[in-house]
Design an enzyme around this catalytic site. Structure first.
Site, PDB file in Angstrom:
ATOM      1  N   THR A  26      48.716  11.083   9.008  1.00  0.00           N
ATOM      2  CA  THR A  26      48.677  10.290   7.791  1.00  0.00           C
ATOM      3  C   THR A  26      48.630  11.021   6.415  1.00  0.00           C
ATOM      4  O   THR A  26      49.022  10.831   5.451  1.00  0.00           O
ATOM      5  CB  THR A  26      47.486   9.307   7.865  1.00  0.00           C
ATOM      6  OG1 THR A  26      46.153  10.120   8.077  1.00  0.00           O
ATOM      7  CG2 THR A  26      47.651   8.448   9.019  1.00  0.00           C
ATOM      8  N   PHE A  33      48.883   3.497  13.403  1.00  0.00           N
ATOM      9  CA  PHE A  33      49.127   2.376  13.957  1.00  0.00           C
ATOM     10  C   PHE A  33      48.384   1.125  13.619  1.00  0.00           C
ATOM     11  O   PHE A  33      48.548  -0.032  13.265  1.00  0.00           O
ATOM     12  CB  PHE A  33      49.450   2.343  15.524  1.00  0.00           C
ATOM     13  CG  PHE A  33      50.629   3.187  16.047  1.00  0.00           C
ATOM     14  CD1 PHE A  33      51.739   2.700  16.118  1.00  0.00           C
ATOM     15  CD2 PHE A  33      50.611   4.613  15.802  1.00  0.00           C
ATOM     16  CE1 PHE A  33      53.136   3.472  16.521  1.00  0.00           C
ATOM     17  CE2 PHE A  33      51.785   5.357  16.308  1.00  0.00           C
ATOM     18  CZ  PHE A  33      52.792   4.674  16.573  1.00  0.00           C
ATOM     19  N   HIS A 121      52.846  11.836  24.169  1.00  0.00           N
ATOM     20  CA  HIS A 121      53.624  10.346  24.015  1.00  0.00           C
ATOM     21  C   HIS A 121      55.129  10.871  23.632  1.00  0.00           C
ATOM     22  O   HIS A 121      55.888  10.352  22.987  1.00  0.00           O
ATOM     23  CB  HIS A 121      52.990   9.595  22.898  1.00  0.00           C
ATOM     24  CG  HIS A 121      51.590   9.056  23.227  1.00  0.00           C
ATOM     25  ND1 HIS A 121      50.822   8.615  22.407  1.00  0.00           N
ATOM     26  CD2 HIS A 121      51.245   8.730  24.496  1.00  0.00           C
ATOM     27  CE1 HIS A 121      49.815   8.169  23.036  1.00  0.00           C
ATOM     28  NE2 HIS A 121      49.975   8.409  24.265  1.00  0.00           N
ATOM     29  N   CYS A 153      79.881  10.519  28.033  1.00  0.00           N
ATOM     30  CA  CYS A 153      79.935   9.718  28.824  1.00  0.00           C
ATOM     31  C   CYS A 153      79.914   8.298  28.363  1.00  0.00           C
ATOM     32  O   CYS A 153      79.967   7.172  29.145  1.00  0.00           O
ATOM     33  CB  CYS A 153      79.115   9.871  30.118  1.00  0.00           C
ATOM     34  SG  CYS A 153      77.348   9.523  29.841  1.00  0.00           S
ATOM     35  N   ASN A 214      36.698  11.850  12.505  1.00  0.00           N
ATOM     36  CA  ASN A 214      37.535  10.713  12.395  1.00  0.00           C
ATOM     37  C   ASN A 214      36.899   9.834  11.313  1.00  0.00           C
ATOM     38  O   ASN A 214      35.664   9.550  11.110  1.00  0.00           O
ATOM     39  CB  ASN A 214      37.643   9.986  13.587  1.00  0.00           C
ATOM     40  CG  ASN A 214      38.780   9.003  13.579  1.00  0.00           C
ATOM     41  OD1 ASN A 214      39.764   9.357  13.303  1.00  0.00           O
ATOM     42  ND2 ASN A 214      38.651   7.791  13.876  1.00  0.00           N
TER      43      ASN A 214
END
EC number: 2.3.1.286
Length: 241
Positions: A26, A33, A121, A153, A214
């Site tokens: 951030t 999210f 992820h 393809c 955090n």
């Protein structure tokens, strides 16, 4: 006081592992999210919620609409590494940090110079044809119109990111657990530790110092040896010179 203790812990250890989430990016102006300003709380033109759009079933059934959202909300090619990414790369170069385990898909840790990065992820920078497996860089997705197709393809190109309903890469998950199990110091930053199975990795830690950085509370706050409720980049910059 917590900063002094964190600096002392980092200075005295050569077996540190970092586990980070969206809050690490951030400060590079990539939205997270779940916060008030996060992606899931943005108003979109679509009648679908972002969580629905970022699912495997939606990708299969509404591929074009998935890519409209993905290009505009998930790829930030102008983003640059911030103080957190830079500090962690320095620690690795000094032989102190063994690995970065990240839930982010932006590739900023590698851009900052980190070598051992485990991407739980996936990454927007890896894309592949679902039919023949041909690899494509992120630019191929960004520059395409509608559904990106394989030049060989004509198969559909899929980002190598873990969508909802998809499993995490077992090798990456096992390697992450191995690093955390062997670590003396585990620094967890920029994650609410609510997204599983990634958040469950903290349970593998058996070392001396669990550090949580955090801004919002996490389920592991009471278990932390050092708890800092501040921005991860500013914090690491102060303790890694």
């Amino acid at each position: 006081m917590s900063l002094d203790k964190l600096k002392q812990v980092i200075d005295s250890s050569d077996n540190i592992v970092f586990f980070g989430g969206a809050g690490v990016s951030t400060e590079s102006n990539i939205p997270d999210f779940r916060s008030a300003d996060g992606l899931y709380n943005e108003k979109t033109k679509s009648r679908y919620r972002p969580e629905e759009i970022l699912s495997h079933s939606f990708f299969v059934s509404h591929t074009g609409e998935f890519y409209d959202f993905y290009r505009s909300k998930m790829i930030y090619l102008d983003a640059k590494p911030n103080d957190a990414h830079i500090a962690l790369a320095k620690l690795e170069q000094r032989g102190k940090l063994k690995a970065v385990i990240t839930q982010n898909i932006d590739g900023l840790h590698q851009m900052a110079g980190s070598k051992e990065v485990l991407e739980l992820h996936g990454s927007v920078h890896r894309n592949y044809c679902m039919s023949c497996g041909k690899f494509y860089p992120v630019e191929a997705v960004v520059s395409s119109k509608g559904i990106p197709r394989c030049t060989g393809c004509n198969g559909i190109i899929k980002p190598d990111v873990v969508l909802y309903e998809e499993s995490l890469n077992s090798y990456v998950l096992e390697k992450s657990a191995e690093y955390i199990t062997k670590a003396e110091v585990l620094i967890v930053g920029g994650t609410s530790l609510t997204v599983y199975p990634a958040a469950g990795l903290v349970q593998y830690f058996r070392g001396k110092h669990l550090v949580l950085i955090n801004k919002s509370p996490t389920p592991y706050d009471s278990q932390a040896d050092i708890l800092i409720k501040d921005r991860i980049g500013e914090t690491l910059k102060k303790v890694v010179s």
